[in-house]
Design a protein around this motif. Structure first.
Motif, PDB file in Angstrom:
ATOM      1  N   ARG A   1       0.857  -1.185   0.000  1.00 27.99           N
ATOM      2  CA  ARG A   1       0.000   0.000   0.000  1.00 27.99           C
ATOM      3  C   ARG A   1       0.891   1.232   0.000  1.00 27.99           C
ATOM      4  NH1 ARG A   1      -2.381  -3.469  -1.249  1.00 27.99           N
ATOM      5  NH2 ARG A   1      -4.410  -4.265  -0.664  1.00 27.99           N
ATOM      6  N   LEU A   2       0.475   2.224  -0.767  1.00 28.32           N
ATOM      7  CA  LEU A   2       1.212   3.477  -0.914  1.00 28.32           C
ATOM      8  C   LEU A   2       0.417   4.619  -0.309  1.00 28.32           C
ATOM      9  CD1 LEU A   2       3.441   5.268  -2.332  1.00 28.32           C
ATOM     10  CD2 LEU A   2       1.865   5.369  -4.277  1.00 28.32           C
ATOM     11  N   LYS A   3       1.068   5.371   0.565  1.00 29.28           N
ATOM     12  CA  LYS A   3       0.516   6.625   1.075  1.00 29.28           C
ATOM     13  C   LYS A   3       1.469   7.721   0.629  1.00 29.28           C
ATOM     14  CE  LYS A   3      -1.656   5.114   5.383  1.00 29.28           C
ATOM     15  NZ  LYS A   3      -1.690   5.382   6.832  1.00 29.28           N
ATOM     16  N   LEU A   4       0.908   8.871   0.247  1.00 31.12           N
ATOM     17  CA  LEU A   4       1.731   9.949  -0.273  1.00 31.12           C
ATOM     18  C   LEU A   4       1.042  11.282  -0.024  1.00 31.12           C
ATOM     19  CD1 LEU A   4       4.312  10.434  -2.038  1.00 31.12           C
ATOM     20  CD2 LEU A   4       2.801  10.361  -4.015  1.00 31.12           C
ATOM     21  N   THR A   5       1.802  12.268   0.354  1.00 37.27           N
ATOM     22  CA  THR A   5       1.229  13.589   0.646  1.00 37.27           C
ATOM     23  C   THR A   5       1.066  14.392  -0.639  1.00 37.27           C
ATOM     24  OG1 THR A   5       3.466  14.398   1.157  1.00 37.27           O
ATOM     25  CG2 THR A   5       2.103  13.687   3.017  1.00 37.27           C
ATOM     26  N   VAL A   6       0.187  13.898  -1.508  1.00 38.34           N
ATOM     27  CA  VAL A   6      -0.073  14.584  -2.774  1.00 38.34           C
ATOM     28  C   VAL A   6      -1.155  15.635  -2.591  1.00 38.34           C
ATOM     29  CG1 VAL A   6       0.645  12.678  -4.251  1.00 38.34           C
ATOM     30  CG2 VAL A   6      -1.747  12.873  -3.584  1.00 38.34           C
ATOM     31  N   GLY A   7      -1.060  16.677  -3.409  1.00 40.53           N
ATOM     32  CA  GLY A   7      -2.085  17.714  -3.452  1.00 40.53           C
ATOM     33  C   GLY A   7      -2.863  17.604  -4.747  1.00 40.53           C
ATOM     34  N   GLU A   8      -2.358  18.251  -5.799  1.00 36.86           N
ATOM     35  CA  GLU A   8      -3.033  18.237  -7.099  1.00 36.86           C
ATOM     36  C   GLU A   8      -2.121  17.599  -8.145  1.00 36.86           C
ATOM     37  OE1 GLU A   8      -5.690  21.953  -7.623  1.00 36.86           O
ATOM     38  OE2 GLU A   8      -3.831  22.677  -6.689  1.00 36.86           O
ATOM     39  N   ARG A   9      -2.716  17.031  -9.197  1.00 37.93           N
ATOM     40  CA  ARG A   9      -1.952  16.439 -10.295  1.00 37.93           C
ATOM     41  C   ARG A   9      -1.813  17.459 -11.413  1.00 37.93           C
ATOM     42  NH1 ARG A   9      -4.376  13.032 -14.186  1.00 37.93           N
ATOM     43  NH2 ARG A   9      -5.807  12.375 -12.560  1.00 37.93           N
ATOM     44  N   TRP A  10      -0.582  17.680 -11.840  1.00 34.63           N
ATOM     45  CA  TRP A  10      -0.327  18.594 -12.951  1.00 34.63           C
ATOM     46  C   TRP A  10      -0.758  17.972 -14.266  1.00 34.63           C
ATOM     47  CZ3 TRP A  10       1.002  23.490 -12.235  1.00 34.63           C
ATOM     48  CH2 TRP A  10       1.647  23.856 -11.061  1.00 34.63           C
ATOM     49  N   GLU A  11      -1.331  18.788 -15.138  1.00 38.23           N
ATOM     50  CA  GLU A  11      -1.572  18.357 -16.513  1.00 38.23           C
ATOM     51  C   GLU A  11      -0.242  18.490 -17.252  1.00 38.23           C
ATOM     52  OE1 GLU A  11      -5.080  19.512 -19.315  1.00 38.23           O
ATOM     53  OE2 GLU A  11      -3.460  20.970 -19.624  1.00 38.23           O
ATOM     54  N   LEU A  12       0.112  17.457 -18.023  1.00 41.59           N
ATOM     55  CA  LEU A  12       1.382  17.457 -18.751  1.00 41.59           C
ATOM     56  C   LEU A  12       1.137  17.438 -20.248  1.00 41.59           C
ATOM     57  CD1 LEU A  12       3.260  14.771 -16.620  1.00 41.59           C
ATOM     58  CD2 LEU A  12       3.269  17.265 -16.326  1.00 41.59           C
ATOM     59  N   ASN A  13       2.049  18.068 -20.980  1.00 39.81           N
ATOM     60  CA  ASN A  13       1.935  18.042 -22.436  1.00 39.81           C
ATOM     61  C   ASN A  13       2.669  16.826 -22.996  1.00 39.81           C
ATOM     62  OD1 ASN A  13       4.700  18.658 -22.582  1.00 39.81           O
ATOM     63  ND2 ASN A  13       4.353  20.819 -23.046  1.00 39.81           N
ATOM     64  N   GLU A  14       2.792  16.742 -24.310  1.00 43.72           N
ATOM     65  CA  GLU A  14       3.404  15.582 -24.951  1.00 43.72           C
ATOM     66  C   GLU A  14       4.878  15.419 -24.601  1.00 43.72           C
ATOM     67  OE1 GLU A  14       3.960  19.157 -27.355  1.00 43.72           O
ATOM     68  OE2 GLU A  14       2.153  18.249 -26.564  1.00 43.72           O
ATOM     69  N   ARG A  15       5.522  16.488 -24.122  1.00 40.61           N
ATOM     70  CA  ARG A  15       6.930  16.420 -23.698  1.00 40.61           C
ATOM     71  C   ARG A  15       7.052  16.171 -22.199  1.00 40.61           C
ATOM     72  NH1 ARG A  15       9.781  21.534 -25.088  1.00 40.61           N
ATOM     73  NH2 ARG A  15      11.560  20.364 -24.310  1.00 40.61           N
ATOM     74  N   MET A  16       5.928  15.873 -21.547  1.00 40.58           N
ATOM     75  CA  MET A  16       5.886  15.614 -20.106  1.00 40.58           C
ATOM     76  C   MET A  16       6.245  16.869 -19.295  1.00 40.58           C
ATOM     77  SD  MET A  16       4.762  12.577 -19.879  1.00 40.58           S
ATOM     78  CE  MET A  16       4.989  12.124 -18.176  1.00 40.58           C
ATOM     79  N   LEU A  17       5.924  18.034 -19.854  1.00 42.90           N
ATOM     80  CA  LEU A  17       6.114  19.305 -19.152  1.00 42.90           C
ATOM     81  C   LEU A  17       4.753  19.844 -18.737  1.00 42.90           C
ATOM     82  CD1 LEU A  17       8.714  20.916 -21.588  1.00 42.90           C
ATOM     83  CD2 LEU A  17       9.173  19.785 -19.385  1.00 42.90           C
ATOM     84  N   SER A  18       4.717  20.539 -17.628  1.00 45.28           N
ATOM     85  CA  SER A  18       3.461  21.073 -17.112  1.00 45.28           C
ATOM     86  C   SER A  18       2.863  22.110 -18.054  1.00 45.28           C
ATOM     87  CB  SER A  18       3.696  21.708 -15.740  1.00 45.28           C
ATOM     88  OG  SER A  18       2.541  22.383 -15.322  1.00 45.28           O
ATOM     89  N   THR A  19       1.551  22.033 -18.205  1.00 49.03           N
ATOM     90  CA  THR A  19       0.834  23.054 -18.978  1.00 49.03           C
ATOM     91  C   THR A  19       0.452  24.231 -18.080  1.00 49.03           C
ATOM     92  OG1 THR A  19      -1.341  22.113 -18.493  1.00 49.03           O
ATOM     93  CG2 THR A  19      -0.195  21.275 -20.465  1.00 49.03           C
ATOM     94  N   GLY A  20       0.669  24.073 -16.759  1.00 50.50           N
ATOM     95  CA  GLY A  20       0.262  25.095 -15.803  1.00 50.50           C
ATOM     96  C   GLY A  20      -1.137  24.864 -15.262  1.00 50.50           C
ATOM     97  N   LYS A  21      -1.802  23.809 -15.749  1.00 53.67           N
ATOM     98  CA  LYS A  21      -3.158  23.478 -15.304  1.00 53.67           C
ATOM     99  C   LYS A  21      -3.114  22.208 -14.459  1.00 53.67           C
ATOM    100  CE  LYS A  21      -5.097  25.293 -19.580  1.00 53.67           C
ATOM    101  NZ  LYS A  21      -5.759  24.919 -20.834  1.00 53.67           N
ATOM    102  N   PHE A  22      -4.180  22.006 -13.699  1.00 55.96           N
ATOM    103  CA  PHE A  22      -4.298  20.805 -12.879  1.00 55.96           C
ATOM    104  C   PHE A  22      -5.394  19.906 -13.419  1.00 55.96           C
ATOM    105  CE2 PHE A  22      -2.653  23.934  -9.785  1.00 55.96           C
ATOM    106  CZ  PHE A  22      -1.477  23.283  -9.451  1.00 55.96           C
TER     107      PHE A  22
END
Length: 164
Positions: A72-93
């Protein structure tokens, strides 16, 4: 133990990141565990952007004879970033799925789907950490990143179908 490097025009990487800087890594091992300190010093006269990321790999299952289905995995995540085709953030969640929300609480089977996701970190109880628990062996691996780190990158090697 520590190691340092000063980067300037003599380094190939300077062509892509034209700044003079020094990076120092210091490691310590004690009864409390392994510690790592990183210092990045701008040795030039211009402002230098600085982003530091650790891509720590965790071998799971990590205990001899363990089975992935018991983890089981626990992780202190908040929001997931939207990524583009180069795996870079679009700035959106993107909204978290029900399975991803379980990371914040009781934990989730870490191979529920293929993950190659970037998240904001959302400290819980003053900690920013990952816990990977083998329920059968009652062993937990804790990776405490500290609250200075504001992002998580989670990759599970394409789902590891043989653990389902």
């Amino acid at each position: 133990m520590s190691v340092a490097v000063s980067v300037d025009e003599r380094y190939e990487s300077y062509r892509y990141f034209p700044y003079k800087y020094k990076v120092r890594l210091r490691y310590g091992l004690s009864a409390h565990g392994l510690s790592q300190q990183v210092m990045v010093v701008n040795e030039g006269s211009e402002k230098m952007p600085c982003l530091l990321a650790f891509h720590t790999s965790v071998n799971a299952p990590f205990a001899s004879g363990s089975r992935g289905k018991d983890y089981r995995l626990k992780l202190t995540v908040g929001e997931r970033w939207e990524l583009n085709e180069r795996m870079l953030s679009t700035g959106k969640f993107q909204p978290l799925t029900d399975q991803e929300l379980l990371k914040q609480g009781e934990g989730v089977y870490p191979f529920f789907e293929s993950m190659d996701n970037h998240y904001t970190a959302a400290a819980q109880n003053g900690r920013n950490r990952m816990e990977l628990t083998d329920l059968d062996r009652k062993i937990t691996l804790v990776y405490d990143a500290g609250t200075s780190y504001k992002q998580w990158m989670i990759w599970n090697n394409g789902f590891l179908r043989h653990y389902t």
